[in-house]
Design an enzyme around this catalytic site. Structure first.
Site, PDB file in Angstrom:
ATOM      1  N   HIS A   1      -3.010  -7.562 -38.641  1.00  0.00           N
ATOM      2  CA  HIS A   1      -3.046  -8.976 -39.033  1.00  0.00           C
ATOM      3  C   HIS A   1      -3.013  -9.116 -40.552  1.00  0.00           C
ATOM      4  O   HIS A   1      -3.834  -8.515 -41.243  1.00  0.00           O
ATOM      5  CB  HIS A   1      -4.309  -9.651 -38.477  1.00  0.00           C
ATOM      6  CG  HIS A   1      -4.254  -9.869 -37.011  1.00  0.00           C
ATOM      7  ND1 HIS A   1      -3.753 -11.018 -36.452  1.00  0.00           N
ATOM      8  CD2 HIS A   1      -4.611  -9.066 -35.978  1.00  0.00           C
ATOM      9  CE1 HIS A   1      -3.818 -10.923 -35.143  1.00  0.00           C
ATOM     10  NE2 HIS A   1      -4.320  -9.745 -34.827  1.00  0.00           N
ATOM     11  N   PRO A   2      -2.081  -9.932 -41.065  1.00  0.00           N
ATOM     12  CA  PRO A   2      -2.087 -10.191 -42.503  1.00  0.00           C
ATOM     13  C   PRO A   2      -3.284 -11.059 -42.871  1.00  0.00           C
ATOM     14  O   PRO A   2      -3.866 -11.730 -42.012  1.00  0.00           O
ATOM     15  CB  PRO A   2      -0.772 -10.949 -42.734  1.00  0.00           C
ATOM     16  CG  PRO A   2      -0.506 -11.626 -41.446  1.00  0.00           C
ATOM     17  CD  PRO A   2      -1.040 -10.679 -40.375  1.00  0.00           C
TER      18      PRO A   2
ATOM     19  N   ALA B   1      -5.424 -19.217 -36.224  1.00  0.00           N
ATOM     20  CA  ALA B   1      -4.949 -20.225 -37.171  1.00  0.00           C
ATOM     21  C   ALA B   1      -4.109 -21.314 -36.524  1.00  0.00           C
ATOM     22  O   ALA B   1      -3.880 -22.351 -37.149  1.00  0.00           O
ATOM     23  CB  ALA B   1      -4.145 -19.538 -38.273  1.00  0.00           C
TER      24      ALA B   1
END
Length: 167
Positions: free
Chosen positions: A68-69, A119
């Site tokens: 995951h960034p 998100a």
């Protein structure tokens, strides 16, 4: 890439595991969910994914987090996981990127891993606000929160994997 549940169920085990890694980058997760095929419907598939994520050891969670960034950073590459990450973080406004970068640094210093939040549907301000709230968590509470967020992300991605997102 499978685009239906039937396609996913028909994959050979190695191909199914490879596809699942785009949903949750833990090899233990991919192996466990692939081994339970065939799934009769999306609800059973996502239930299996959710329970598997929640049962992962902490090192397996960290393996998943490594894909995951950081929130506010664009996922690199042309792969499906990077594309999904860019879509999921589309609510991050350019003006918040510096504050998110600083928040990520503080979070990573405190907990030793990337800040993870589902998100989808959140604005950058909401993600930043939750990051700041979570900095007050103790280690145990934060690990539970990370598992919850990882399960949410994985469930959404499972629907995308089998072409049932938004149905």
């Amino acid at each position: 890439m499978p685009n239906t549940l039937a396609d996913f169920n028909a994959r050979d085990p190695a191909s199914a595991e490879e596809e699942l890694l785009a949903c949750c980058a833990s090899r233990v997760f991919a192996r466990a969910v692939a081994s339970r095929r065939p799934y009769q419907d999306l609800a059973r598939l996502t239930a299996a994914a959710d329970s598997t994520v929640r049962g992962l050891s902490w090192p397996d969670v960290l393996e998943a987090l490594s894909a995951h960034p950081r929130i506010g950073e664009r996922g690199d590459g042309d792969g499906r996981e990077a594309s999904w990450s860019r879509q999921e973080q589309s609510g991050v406004e350019d003006g918040l990127r510096a504050a998110l970068a600083e928040g990520n640094r503080v979070y990573e210093d405190r907990f030793g891993h990337v800040y993870l939040i589902c998100a989808t549907g959140l604005t950058g301000a909401q993600m930043l606000g939750r990051l700041r709230e979570r900095l007050a968590n103790d280690e145990r509470t934060e690990r539970e929160t990370v598992r919850d967020e990882l399960a949410k992300i994985t469930t959404l991605r499972m629907a995308k994997l089998v072409g049932e997102a938004g149905r």
